[in-house]
Write a protein that holds these residues in place. Structure first.
Motif, short mmCIF file in Angstrom:
data_model
loop_
_atom_site.label_atom_id
_atom_site.label_comp_id
_atom_site.label_asym_id
_atom_site.label_seq_id
_atom_site.Cartn_x
_atom_site.Cartn_y
_atom_site.Cartn_z
N LEU A 70 -11.84 -1.00 12.17
CA LEU A 70 -11.60 -0.97 10.86
C LEU A 70 -13.03 -1.42 10.17
O LEU A 70 -13.09 -1.06 9.01
N GLU A 102 -8.75 -4.00 1.22
CA GLU A 102 -9.18 -3.87 2.53
C GLU A 102 -10.32 -4.90 3.07
O GLU A 102 -10.05 -5.42 4.25
N HIS A 105 -14.16 1.21 2.59
CA HIS A 105 -13.03 0.61 2.57
C HIS A 105 -12.22 0.54 1.32
O HIS A 105 -12.72 0.63 0.19
N TRP A 159 0.88 -0.98 -0.09
CA TRP A 159 -0.18 -0.05 0.11
C TRP A 159 0.93 1.06 0.03
O TRP A 159 1.93 1.43 0.66
N TRP A 184 -2.42 0.78 10.49
CA TRP A 184 -2.04 -0.20 9.59
C TRP A 184 -0.52 -0.41 9.91
O TRP A 184 -0.07 -1.79 10.03
#
Length: 150
Positions: free
Chosen positions: A73, A83, A79, A43, A119
């Motif tokens: 989350l 994800e 999202h 990412w 994250w």
């Protein structure tokens, strides 16, 4: 008599060869964490969403941290790509390790942090979990979940 003996020998050999394969799960809960690591590693995070800061829970990297991370989350409205797969694998890890998750109300006064920071904490905790020595047999894991296409 010779035929019976050969059949018994064949069955014994087949049982010995297939027994451990059938009894052993095809993967462990850590496999789900490997999928998460692969996603997070790829990412380029520019998202500016703010979430509850779990830095204090991340110090121990225990079930409570993973459960709370999943809870935070999963409640997000949007999202990003990949994800959903990440959330399914996090859920599979939690279920596979039989973690006890208690839903907690969100603390309005809790410190907030960018989702990228969360994250990063998840990534660090997964690496720590992989480095822990196995002290007990790993419980059965959930089936591996699909990985996003590149």
């Amino acid at each position: 008599m010779m035929m019976k003996m050969m059949v018994m020998m064949f069955l014994s050999a087949a049982t010995l060869m297939l027994g451990p394969t059938v009894a052993k799960p095809t993967h462990q809960p850590l496999d789900n964490l490997k999928v998460i690591l692969n996603i997070v590693d790829n990412w380029n995070d520019t998202e500016k969403t703010w979430v509850e800061d779990l830095s204090s829970l991340a110090e121990k990297c225990n079930d409570k941290f993973f459960c709370k991370s999943f809870e935070i989350l999963n409640k997000r409205e949007k999202h990003r790509q990949g994800e959903e797969v990440l959330l399914r694998n996090l859920k599979a890890y939690i279920v596979g390790t039989r973690a006890i998750c208690e839903e907690t109300p969100e603390n309005e006064k809790a410190n907030k942090t960018p989702v990228s920071h969360l994250w990063s904490k998840i990534h660090t905790c997964i690496q720590q979990v992989h480095m822990r020595p196995a002290t007990s047999p790993t419980p059965e894991a959930q089936p591996p979940v699909d990985q996003p296409s590149a």
